[in-house]
Design an enzyme around this catalytic site. Structure first.
Site, mmCIF file in Angstrom:
data_model
loop_
_atom_site.group_PDB
_atom_site.id
_atom_site.type_symbol
_atom_site.label_atom_id
_atom_site.label_comp_id
_atom_site.label_asym_id
_atom_site.label_seq_id
_atom_site.Cartn_x
_atom_site.Cartn_y
_atom_site.Cartn_z
ATOM 1 N N TRP A 153 -0.173 -2.674 8.495
ATOM 2 C CA TRP A 153 -0.750 -2.092 6.981
ATOM 3 C C TRP A 153 -0.838 -0.919 6.982
ATOM 4 O O TRP A 153 -0.517 -0.018 7.549
ATOM 5 C CB TRP A 153 -2.246 -2.610 7.811
ATOM 6 C CG TRP A 153 -3.035 -4.309 7.538
ATOM 7 C CD1 TRP A 153 -2.961 -4.862 8.864
ATOM 8 C CD2 TRP A 153 -2.624 -4.865 6.515
ATOM 9 N NE1 TRP A 153 -3.029 -6.029 8.334
ATOM 10 C CE2 TRP A 153 -2.778 -6.308 7.391
ATOM 11 C CE3 TRP A 153 -2.010 -5.091 5.182
ATOM 12 C CZ2 TRP A 153 -2.727 -7.464 6.661
ATOM 13 C CZ3 TRP A 153 -1.614 -6.972 4.646
ATOM 14 C CH2 TRP A 153 -2.408 -7.881 5.393
ATOM 15 N N THR A 154 -0.118 -0.929 6.000
ATOM 16 C CA THR A 154 -0.201 1.245 5.852
ATOM 17 C C THR A 154 -0.868 1.620 4.517
ATOM 18 O O THR A 154 -0.357 2.590 4.667
ATOM 19 C CB THR A 154 1.827 0.918 5.023
ATOM 20 O OG1 THR A 154 1.759 -0.148 3.921
ATOM 21 C CG2 THR A 154 2.643 0.556 5.883
ATOM 22 N N GLU A 155 -1.876 0.855 4.688
ATOM 23 C CA GLU A 155 -3.090 2.456 3.678
ATOM 24 C C GLU A 155 -2.786 3.387 3.963
ATOM 25 O O GLU A 155 -3.158 4.237 3.568
ATOM 26 C CB GLU A 155 -4.681 1.902 4.162
ATOM 27 C CG GLU A 155 -4.727 0.394 3.422
ATOM 28 C CD GLU A 155 -4.525 -0.989 4.598
ATOM 29 O OE1 GLU A 155 -4.362 -0.972 4.955
ATOM 30 O OE2 GLU A 155 -5.741 -1.270 3.889
ATOM 31 N N ARG A 173 0.638 -1.150 0.407
ATOM 32 C CA ARG A 173 -0.113 0.055 -0.011
ATOM 33 C C ARG A 173 0.879 0.886 -0.238
ATOM 34 O O ARG A 173 0.610 2.089 -1.181
ATOM 35 C CB ARG A 173 -1.346 0.118 1.223
ATOM 36 C CG ARG A 173 -2.301 -0.844 0.744
ATOM 37 C CD ARG A 173 -2.094 -2.295 0.748
ATOM 38 N NE ARG A 173 -2.955 -2.693 1.044
ATOM 39 C CZ ARG A 173 -3.530 -3.673 1.558
ATOM 40 N NH1 ARG A 173 -3.070 -3.593 2.712
ATOM 41 N NH2 ARG A 173 -4.945 -4.463 1.559
ATOM 42 N N TYR A 193 -3.149 -5.335 14.698
ATOM 43 C CA TYR A 193 -3.140 -4.574 14.254
ATOM 44 C C TYR A 193 -2.858 -3.318 14.627
ATOM 45 O O TYR A 193 -3.449 -2.634 15.380
ATOM 46 C CB TYR A 193 -5.011 -5.218 13.626
ATOM 47 C CG TYR A 193 -4.382 -5.514 12.631
ATOM 48 C CD1 TYR A 193 -4.393 -7.265 12.823
ATOM 49 C CD2 TYR A 193 -5.436 -6.226 11.159
ATOM 50 C CE1 TYR A 193 -4.558 -7.801 11.447
ATOM 51 C CE2 TYR A 193 -5.550 -6.613 10.334
ATOM 52 C CZ TYR A 193 -5.286 -8.331 11.008
ATOM 53 O OH TYR A 193 -4.262 -9.419 9.482
ATOM 54 N N ASP A 225 -6.622 -14.405 1.971
ATOM 55 C CA ASP A 225 -7.886 -13.394 2.261
ATOM 56 C C ASP A 225 -8.815 -12.428 1.995
ATOM 57 O O ASP A 225 -8.370 -12.361 0.568
ATOM 58 C CB ASP A 225 -7.323 -12.258 2.925
ATOM 59 C CG ASP A 225 -5.749 -11.813 2.417
ATOM 60 O OD1 ASP A 225 -4.841 -11.585 1.569
ATOM 61 O OD2 ASP A 225 -6.005 -10.892 2.713
ATOM 62 N N GLU A 226 -9.965 -12.216 2.317
ATOM 63 C CA GLU A 226 -10.469 -11.417 1.614
ATOM 64 C C GLU A 226 -11.081 -11.556 -0.282
ATOM 65 O O GLU A 226 -11.077 -10.738 -0.960
ATOM 66 C CB GLU A 226 -10.494 -10.013 1.634
ATOM 67 C CG GLU A 226 -10.344 -9.487 3.181
ATOM 68 C CD GLU A 226 -9.899 -8.339 3.420
ATOM 69 O OE1 GLU A 226 -10.115 -7.619 4.188
ATOM 70 O OE2 GLU A 226 -8.589 -7.786 2.519
ATOM 71 N N ASP A 232 -2.843 -1.052 12.354
ATOM 72 C CA ASP A 232 -2.783 -0.007 11.846
ATOM 73 C C ASP A 232 -3.860 0.821 12.528
ATOM 74 O O ASP A 232 -4.343 2.330 11.636
ATOM 75 C CB ASP A 232 -3.466 0.134 10.341
ATOM 76 C CG ASP A 232 -4.302 -1.477 9.831
ATOM 77 O OD1 ASP A 232 -3.998 -1.960 10.729
ATOM 78 O OD2 ASP A 232 -5.068 -1.808 9.860
ATOM 79 N N TRP A 283 -6.283 -13.911 11.462
ATOM 80 C CA TRP A 283 -6.881 -11.967 11.887
ATOM 81 C C TRP A 283 -7.469 -11.925 12.671
ATOM 82 O O TRP A 283 -7.800 -11.372 12.561
ATOM 83 C CB TRP A 283 -6.065 -12.065 10.873
ATOM 84 C CG TRP A 283 -6.876 -12.367 9.579
ATOM 85 C CD1 TRP A 283 -6.747 -12.950 8.558
ATOM 86 C CD2 TRP A 283 -7.908 -11.166 8.980
ATOM 87 N NE1 TRP A 283 -7.743 -12.918 7.516
ATOM 88 C CE2 TRP A 283 -8.444 -11.443 7.659
ATOM 89 C CE3 TRP A 283 -8.043 -9.660 9.514
ATOM 90 C CZ2 TRP A 283 -9.450 -10.590 6.945
ATOM 91 C CZ3 TRP A 283 -9.153 -9.026 8.804
ATOM 92 C CH2 TRP A 283 -9.220 -9.773 7.701
HETATM 93 C C1 TNX Z 1 -7.022 -6.568 6.312
HETATM 94 S S1 TNX Z 1 -5.685 -8.667 7.774
HETATM 95 C C2 TNX Z 1 -6.975 -6.938 5.384
HETATM 96 C C3 TNX Z 1 -5.729 -6.600 4.897
HETATM 97 C C4 TNX Z 1 -5.905 -4.417 4.875
HETATM 98 C C5 TNX Z 1 -6.422 -4.538 6.605
HETATM 99 C C6 TNX Z 1 -6.945 -2.896 6.819
HETATM 100 C C7 TNX Z 1 -5.918 -9.156 5.743
HETATM 101 C C8 TNX Z 1 -5.363 -10.297 6.004
HETATM 102 N N1 TNX Z 1 -6.624 -8.598 5.427
HETATM 103 O O1 TNX Z 1 -5.625 -6.070 3.328
HETATM 104 O O2 TNX Z 1 -5.175 -4.177 5.458
HETATM 105 O O3 TNX Z 1 -7.600 -5.705 6.933
HETATM 106 O O4 TNX Z 1 -6.476 -2.937 8.502
#
Ligand code: TNX
Length: 782
Positions: free
Chosen positions: A489-491, A185, A439, A347-348, A441, A414
């Site tokens: 996480w560096t957003e 990021r 976390y 993830d996600e 961030d 997580w």
């Molecule tokens: C979730 S933790 C994410 C990251 C984001 C983060 C922000 C994870 C496996 N995926 O892509 O940066 O939340 O807190």
């Protein structure tokens, strides 16, 4: 407040005990009378972070100064002595030298197979009146012993220090003591990453999980696929920041680490006994790859590298060519990173694109796979088989459990600890990294001086008190918990200063959670040792977060009576000293015990103290007729039903220099001033800023609440009696802000609006790609 003062008392007792121990710990013959008062001659109390497994204090003390020489008989011991000398140089201002051939060395580092404990990474350290010996059966343990000895020496300040005689036998509780750095990021320079590695080693952390690929950027040089860097390594930042104001040209944010730089970082970390685990995130979080090579995406379109945050839609397809590409890249990654683990994300990955792709659906049928969740499981298992074939272990976020986990996978939990529990029960190794505890961030305090990030707090105490081994696990399964990891996480971390703010001092709490025996952990003892750790940070120029050491104020005022009551609080409960005369508090200023009651105007300056020394710059709180009528966005509450996602965001301009910060709930932008006193108030002035709406919300998108707008750029809606109360004003907002980045609008209250009411401010309309955000409100007297 009552709670606070009892907490302060308790802390004062802990600190008092620390001082008492320091005074009686040294039973060596008293020094000559005139030197008795010199603090340098009193043995310092060991201020170790993380706490060692066993420490036994002995009689006497050892004086360390620039004349002390180091003994190291072999190459490994000499390497450790070199690291030790470097740390001493930073905190003491001189570099201890190796003893010459045959000469006496007061401090000895030795690899010794008989050292106790005979545990991986363990060491023993003995301090006598004559010197110190560190012994370990391997170099890693010796290195950690050197860190402990340096911490003993830097427990007090000064070039010459006296440390108590003692014996330490130490080994870590967990083998995985990790920090994850997101360089996708926003990325950091090689030097910055090395600084972080150095600091990790001084906290006895041993895993750097390096998040190198994501929707917003590809950061590893892979020569066979040059577009990964040339296209995937660059994005155009959203909003003003993406354009050069002078030329009108786009201003891309570009960068990747060359293979040489990666090798350099891996070697540097290795010398400090830190394993670097790379992450290539898949099958989601691949928009930057698809931007470069659309043929590996699911729908055939070519997106830009994302300049937004959140959960994106782009997924790899499941063609053989795509696996060939992934395997090529994994080969390069394995060649660069010798670690036994390769992290493949997982993830996600929302499945919309797989559902929408006829090709993916056809392949699923062919393979006899029932649904997209099962397809992801099949995908990850296939990658796992490939990695296993190369002698590596797959590591993934806890979503790799969905649809069935790959046979030898290790899980990074997580979304809480539940994934970790399920994985351990199924016989898989686990690293605990729960979002609500680890976390980084997430912001650590509610101070207005916090940088951008996620205001739901992960406090120092949250990190410290996280217990990695869930009690529900049967004893036989507990060994699967390899350890813990905090994630950066560096957003919202455009600069390395922000990374440091997020990491320090929470890394110290992480270190103790990861290293020290569960029964030795004690937050008050940790807080008593923390000020010394901060001085070590200062010696290394680390930009640690000052916010946990600041004093925050809450005031309740009676405007009619012209009085105010101000309560002070330090989030960690350190003693507070304050003034009301406009000067900065010092060690002699009054100690805060209970709320300050005073007539207006009042200026309070307050700081938390470690003995006579302020722990952070004093905060200044001014209460007068004007300031009582003003609230910043940080001082306002969030409205009911705004959803969880409160963010602290920075403006998109100016490109260089200070930018405004806004607290905003992005699903429903709404701010609340509870119990505003409207007696004698004619109107309210509201200042708003405008920022890009740069979020991908995936399946949360329907929860975005767009209040209908009557005008093209939305309105500011002002209500009394809460957000369901009567509308006082609906003020159309302009197309753009003034040159300063703000607009100010004013709403008049009806004549009978007096009294206390909840004032609600909402910005209306789907004004994407931009959004209005509230900066400040001010009541205007009649
Ligand atoms: C979730 S933790 C994410 C990251 C984001 C983060 C922000 C994870 C496996 N995926 O892509 O940066 O939340 O807190």
């Amino acid at each position: 407040m009552i709670q606070l003062s009892s907490r302060v008392r308790h802390l004062a007792m802990v600190l008092g005990a620390a001082i008492a121990l320091a005074a009686c710990g040294d039973r060596s013959p008293p020094p000559p009378a005139q030197e008795a008062a010199a603090p340098a001659e009193a043995a310092s109390r060991p201020m170790l972070v993380p706490l060692p497994a066993r420490l036994e204090q002995r009689e006497g003390s050892f004086r360390f100064d620039a004349g002390v020489a180091l003994g190291a008989a072999d190459a490994a011991a000499r390497r450790v002595a070199g690291h030790f000398a470097g740390m001493v140089a930073a905190t003491h201002g001189f570099t201890p030298a190796l003893a010459g051939e045959g000469a006496q060395a007061a401090i000895v580092f030795a690899i010794d197979p008989a050292a106790s404990p005979d545990a991986p990474e363990g060491y023993e350290l003995e301090v006598t009146r004559e010197g110190a010996q560190v012994r370990a059966s391997d170099e890693r343990g010796l290195f950690y012993g050197a860190v402990t000895l340096w911490q003993l020496l830097s427990s007090a300040q000064g070039e010459a220090v006296r440390i108590p005689a003692l014996r330490i036998e130490d080994a870590p509780r967990f083998s995985w003591r990790g920090l994850m750095l997101d360089s996708a990021r926003h990325f950091q320079s090689v030097d910055e990453i090395k600084q972080l590695i150095d600091a990790m080693a001084r906290h006895k952390l041993n895993v750097l999980h390096w998040h190198l690929t994501d929707d917003q950027g590809w950061r590893i040089e892979i020569p066979k696929y040059p577009k990964l860097m040339e296209v995937g390594g660059c994005r155009i930042p959203a909003g003003e920041a993406g354009t050069d104001p002078d030329t009108g040209q786009t201003r891309p944010y570009c960068g990747w680490y060359t293979q040489d730089q990666i090798r350099d970082i891996v070697a540097y970390a290795g010398e400090r006994h830190i394993m670097v685990v790379p992450e290539f995130d898949m099958p989601g979080h691949v928009q930057a790859v698809v931007a470069a090579y659309p043929e590996y995406g699911s729908l055939g379109d070519t997106p830009p590298v994302s300049n937004e945050w959140g959960v994106h839609q782009y997924l790899f397809n499941v063609d053989e060519d795509t696996f060939a590409f992934i395997e090529d890249v994994l080969d390069e990654i394995m060649a660069l990173f010798p670690a036994p683990y390769v992290h493949v994300g997982g993830d996600e990955a929302v499945k919309d694109q797989w559902q929408a792709s006829a090709k993916v659906q056809a392949r699923m049928k062919e393979l006899g796979i029932a649904d997209e969740t099962a397809l992801q499981s099949w995908f990850i298992k296939r990658i796992e088989a490939y990695l296993s074939g190369k002698g590596r272990r797959l590591l993934g976020w806890d979503e790799i459990l969905d649809g069935g986990i790959a046979p030898n996978a290790t899980v990074m939990s997580w979304r809480g600890i539940e994934g970790g529990i399920a994985a351990a029960r199924a016989g898989h190794d686990v690293v605990m990294a729960p979002v609500d505890k680890l976390y980084l961030d997430y912001l650590q305090t509610s101070s207005p001086n916090e940088p951008p990030g996620r205001p739901v707090q992960v406090t120092l105490r949250d990190v410290y008190e996280f217990e990695p081994v869930p009690a529900v696990l049967a004893p036989a399964q507990r060994g699967h918990i390899l350890g813990v990891q905090a994630n950066v996480w560096t957003e919202h971390m455009r600069t390395f200063d922000r990374v440091q703010h997020a990491v320090f001092p929470r890394i110290a709490a992480l270190a103790e959670t990861a290293w020290s025996p569960a029964e030795a952990r004690d937050f008050d003892s940790f807080l008593a040792r923390l000020p010394v750790q901060l001085r070590r940070y200062e010696a290394f120029g680390i930009a640690y977060a000052r916010t946990p050491f600041e004093v925050q104020a809450t005031a309740s005022a009676d405007r009619a009576a012209g009085t105010v009551e101000v309560a002070l609080e330090n989030p960690l409960g350190y003693p507070i000293r304050y003034t009301t005369d406009g000067s900065d508090p010092d060690g002699d200023s009054p100690l805060y015990e209970s709320p300050i009651q005073a007539a207006l105007p009042l200026e309070v300056r307050a700081a938390a103290f470690d003995g006579p020394r302020p722990l952070a710059p004093a905060t200044r709180h001014v209460y007068d007729a004007a300031s009582l009528l003003v609230r910043s966005d940080e001082q306002l509450a969030t409205c009911p039903d705004t959803g969880r996602l409160l963010l602290r965001l920075e403006d998109d301009g100016p490109v260089d220099g200070e930018r405004a910060l806004f607290n905003v709930t992005i699903f429903y932008p709404c701010w609340l001033w509870p119990e505003a006193d409207l007696e004698g108030i004619a109107a309210v002035k509201v200042r708003l800023g405008r920022m890009p709406y740069y979020f991908q919300l995936a399946h949360d998108e329907p929860h975005r609440k767009f209040m209908p707008a009557d005008t093209p750029h939305g309105e500011l809606l002002v209500q009394t009696g809460g957000c369901n109360g009567p509308t006082v004003a609906r003020i159309p907002l302009p197309e753009r802000t003034g040159a300063d980045g703000f607009v100010e609008v004013e709403a008049a209250f009806p004549d009978d609006a007096g009294g206390s009411t909840d004032l609600c401010f909402t910005t209306t309309g789907d004004t994407r790609p931009a959004m209005w955000v509230l900066d400040r409100v001010a009541l205007v007297p009649r």
